[in-house]
Design an enzyme around this catalytic site. Structure first.
Site, mmCIF file in Angstrom:
data_model
loop_
_atom_site.group_PDB
_atom_site.id
_atom_site.type_symbol
_atom_site.label_atom_id
_atom_site.label_comp_id
_atom_site.label_asym_id
_atom_site.label_seq_id
_atom_site.Cartn_x
_atom_site.Cartn_y
_atom_site.Cartn_z
ATOM 1 N N SER A 22 42.202 58.697 39.355
ATOM 2 C CA SER A 22 41.769 58.204 40.288
ATOM 3 C C SER A 22 41.374 58.493 41.120
ATOM 4 O O SER A 22 41.486 59.644 41.792
ATOM 5 C CB SER A 22 43.787 58.242 40.210
ATOM 6 O OG SER A 22 43.314 57.268 41.932
ATOM 7 N N LYS B 22 49.502 46.683 37.080
ATOM 8 C CA LYS B 22 49.677 45.325 38.463
ATOM 9 C C LYS B 22 50.335 43.712 37.718
ATOM 10 O O LYS B 22 50.517 43.208 39.090
ATOM 11 C CB LYS B 22 47.611 44.809 37.618
ATOM 12 C CG LYS B 22 47.207 46.400 38.738
ATOM 13 C CD LYS B 22 45.329 45.748 38.691
ATOM 14 C CE LYS B 22 44.760 46.779 39.395
ATOM 15 N NZ LYS B 22 43.580 46.790 39.755
ATOM 16 N N GLU C 40 50.666 35.309 48.326
ATOM 17 C CA GLU C 40 50.050 34.060 48.302
ATOM 18 C C GLU C 40 48.586 34.012 47.181
ATOM 19 O O GLU C 40 49.121 34.331 46.141
ATOM 20 C CB GLU C 40 49.587 33.020 49.758
ATOM 21 C CG GLU C 40 49.215 31.827 48.891
ATOM 22 C CD GLU C 40 48.625 30.554 49.598
ATOM 23 O OE1 GLU C 40 48.736 30.882 51.034
ATOM 24 O OE2 GLU C 40 48.394 29.677 49.348
ATOM 25 N N ASN D 40 47.807 44.741 43.036
ATOM 26 C CA ASN D 40 46.873 46.383 43.751
ATOM 27 C C ASN D 40 47.843 46.436 44.010
ATOM 28 O O ASN D 40 47.546 47.895 44.876
ATOM 29 C CB ASN D 40 45.191 46.647 43.237
ATOM 30 C CG ASN D 40 44.824 46.010 44.750
ATOM 31 O OD1 ASN D 40 45.123 45.003 45.960
ATOM 32 N ND2 ASN D 40 44.367 46.789 45.540
ATOM 33 N N ASP E 248 42.083 43.554 45.293
ATOM 34 C CA ASP E 248 40.797 43.999 44.496
ATOM 35 C C ASP E 248 39.560 42.680 45.491
ATOM 36 O O ASP E 248 38.509 42.901 45.257
ATOM 37 C CB ASP E 248 40.525 43.331 43.389
ATOM 38 C CG ASP E 248 41.680 45.148 42.812
ATOM 39 O OD1 ASP E 248 41.133 46.351 43.468
ATOM 40 O OD2 ASP E 248 41.844 44.780 42.190
ATOM 41 N N GLY F 9 32.238 38.560 32.914
ATOM 42 C CA GLY F 9 33.775 39.152 32.632
ATOM 43 C C GLY F 9 34.589 38.608 32.785
ATOM 44 O O GLY F 9 34.140 37.853 33.343
ATOM 45 N N ALA F 10 36.122 39.126 32.266
ATOM 46 C CA ALA F 10 36.694 38.136 32.591
ATOM 47 C C ALA F 10 38.231 38.489 31.720
ATOM 48 O O ALA F 10 38.828 38.405 32.027
ATOM 49 C CB ALA F 10 37.182 37.078 31.384
HETATM 50 P P1 NAP Z 1 39.905 45.244 31.421
HETATM 51 O O1 NAP Z 1 40.564 43.746 32.493
HETATM 52 O O2 NAP Z 1 39.807 45.573 30.221
HETATM 53 O O3 NAP Z 1 38.033 43.837 31.022
HETATM 54 C C1 NAP Z 1 36.760 44.800 31.046
HETATM 55 C C2 NAP Z 1 35.842 43.333 30.003
HETATM 56 O O4 NAP Z 1 34.602 44.458 30.233
HETATM 57 C C3 NAP Z 1 36.287 42.162 29.755
HETATM 58 O O5 NAP Z 1 36.469 40.836 30.375
HETATM 59 C C4 NAP Z 1 36.054 42.541 28.668
HETATM 60 O O6 NAP Z 1 35.196 42.029 27.189
HETATM 61 C C5 NAP Z 1 34.435 43.477 28.921
HETATM 62 N N1 NAP Z 1 33.591 44.326 27.571
HETATM 63 C C6 NAP Z 1 33.914 45.142 27.354
HETATM 64 N N2 NAP Z 1 33.065 46.514 26.677
HETATM 65 C C7 NAP Z 1 32.275 45.315 26.407
HETATM 66 C C8 NAP Z 1 31.030 45.500 25.543
HETATM 67 N N3 NAP Z 1 31.087 46.483 25.042
HETATM 68 N N4 NAP Z 1 29.982 43.738 26.095
HETATM 69 C C9 NAP Z 1 30.812 42.779 26.815
HETATM 70 N N5 NAP Z 1 32.179 42.963 26.848
HETATM 71 C C10 NAP Z 1 32.543 44.060 27.520
HETATM 72 O O7 NAP Z 1 38.550 46.064 32.875
HETATM 73 P P2 NAP Z 1 38.471 46.288 33.966
HETATM 74 O O8 NAP Z 1 40.055 46.594 35.187
HETATM 75 O O9 NAP Z 1 38.382 44.233 34.611
HETATM 76 O O10 NAP Z 1 37.771 47.015 34.259
HETATM 77 C C11 NAP Z 1 36.414 46.931 34.175
HETATM 78 C C12 NAP Z 1 35.241 47.391 34.893
HETATM 79 O O11 NAP Z 1 35.434 47.577 36.007
HETATM 80 C C13 NAP Z 1 35.836 48.638 35.050
HETATM 81 O O12 NAP Z 1 34.315 49.613 34.298
HETATM 82 C C14 NAP Z 1 35.835 49.124 35.936
HETATM 83 O O13 NAP Z 1 36.621 50.638 35.967
HETATM 84 C C15 NAP Z 1 35.479 48.608 36.803
HETATM 85 N N6 NAP Z 1 36.265 48.180 38.335
HETATM 86 C C16 NAP Z 1 35.623 48.596 39.612
HETATM 87 C C17 NAP Z 1 36.657 48.707 40.632
HETATM 88 C C18 NAP Z 1 35.820 49.008 41.709
HETATM 89 O O14 NAP Z 1 36.846 48.696 43.032
HETATM 90 N N7 NAP Z 1 34.728 48.936 41.690
HETATM 91 C C19 NAP Z 1 38.084 47.500 40.208
HETATM 92 C C20 NAP Z 1 38.266 47.875 38.928
HETATM 93 C C21 NAP Z 1 37.936 47.658 38.372
HETATM 94 P P3 NAP Z 1 35.781 41.438 26.448
HETATM 95 O O15 NAP Z 1 37.123 40.112 27.199
HETATM 96 O O16 NAP Z 1 35.191 40.194 25.564
HETATM 97 O O17 NAP Z 1 36.946 41.898 26.291
#
Ligand code: NAP
Length: 269
Positions: free
Chosen positions: A19, A68, A80, A89, A104, A127-128
């Site tokens: 982290s 989370k 809220e 978070n 976030d 993404g979802a």
């Molecule tokens: P998560 O809940 O695991 O969601 C992952 C997402 O990525 C899902 O929509 C997934 O699609 C998609 N995905 C994964 N591999 C894929 C592929 N090969 N092709 C297409 N789609 C793919 O993860 P999360 O917590 O949302 O985090 C997502 C990213 O954001 C990570 O890289 C994380 O480090 C980053 N992040 C950054 C911040 C920041 O503050 N900058 C904060 C939080 C997270 P499916 O639904 O189809 O599996």
């Protein structure tokens, strides 16, 4: 200096040893002259960790994967938006109560608002997952028209339905005229640095492109967006801002975002 007056803060998650949150918070606390320290706790037993927070008077806690949503039943109160997102978070320990917040969405929205006024803009959200969900609520809050695209169509549709947004098949989304594209998938994250979530030829000059992936900071998606003349926002902007918003909740004081981003950049070099 750490002494008997020092307030303790921390992050709970598993895994958590990678982290960057201790870098964000300890650097900001030092610059703000606060007598506070922030540690990472790798948690196996969430109920025991919560008892520890209460029993030891830990003042504030960041919450990361996989807790989370699981943390919600352990809290006394939910702010809220955190309730709407169903993800926490940030915990603020105040007057003997644990209050859950979500920063976030604020981190993402505030990073976007540095580049564009969001109201009524058309936004494509890729993404979802957990992060996309928080961002979707932020975009709804700001009155955006959002289109969601996700690898698993069903998951995308579910999020879109919750929010009253559209989830379109890829062919339809390619023809969309949007002012903002956000990558909230993990595509492009190390070690898959050579991948991008969106075709370069569909990136229009002048639009705002944000990638929330921050390892690497300059992802292929951002690199290609710059080549196409887009205005880009990297993942450290959201990361720094969600952390800054946590400090504001805990202390009532705003830390300097640029200094936090500098600390993160040095840590990642
Ligand atoms: P998560 O809940 O695991 O969601 C992952 C997402 O990525 C899902 O929509 C997934 O699609 C998609 N995905 C994964 N591999 C894929 C592929 N090969 N092709 C297409 N789609 C793919 O993860 P999360 O917590 O949302 O985090 C997502 C990213 O954001 C990570 O890289 C994380 O480090 C980053 N992040 C950054 C911040 C920041 O503050 N900058 C904060 C939080 C997270 P499916 O639904 O189809 O599996």
């Amino acid at each position: 200096m750490i002494n008997a007056q020092t307030q303790l803060y921390g992050i709970i998650g598993n895994p958590v040893r990678h982290s960057l949150s201790p870098i964000i918070h300890n650097g900001a606390f030092r610059r703000m002259g606060l007598n506070a320290a922030y540690l990472a706790f790798e948690v196996e037993n969430l109920a025991a960790a919560i008892s520890g927070i209460r029993g030891l008077g830990i003042r504030g806690v960041s919450v990361t994967i996989p807790f989370k949503t699981a943390i919600i039943p352990f809290l006394d109160q939910l702010e809220e938006v955190a309730g709407k997102i169903q993800a926490v978070n940030t915990i603020c320990h105040e007057g003997g109560k644990l209050i859950g917040h979500n920063t976030d969405w604020r981190g993402a929205v505030e990073a976007l608002e540095e580049k564009i006024e969001l109201r009524e803009k058309k936004v494509l959200l890729l993404g979802a997952g957990g992060a996309a969900r928080a961002i979707a609520f932020g975009l709804q809050e700001r009155g955006c028209q959002v289109f969601i695209a996700n690898r698993s169509l069903e998951k995308g549709r579910k999020l879109a339905a919750t929010m009253g947004f559209a989830c379109l098949p890829l062919a339809a989304i390619k023809g969309l005229d949007v002012q903002v594209i956000i990558n909230a998938t993990s595509v492009g994250m190390h070690p898959q640095d050579s991948e991008s979530p969106w075709p370069k030829e569909l990136l229009k000059e002048g639009i705002v492109v944000m990638d929330i992936v921050y390892q690497p900071v300059r992802t292929k998606f951002l690199h290609e967006a710059e080549e196409r003349g887009c205005r880009t926002i990297d993942g450290l902007e959201m990361l720094a801002r969600q952390g800054a918003a946590q400090i504001e909740i805990w202390t009532g004081k705003k830390p300097d975002i640029r200094s936090i981003k500098g600390d993160l950049q040095r840590a990642l070099e």
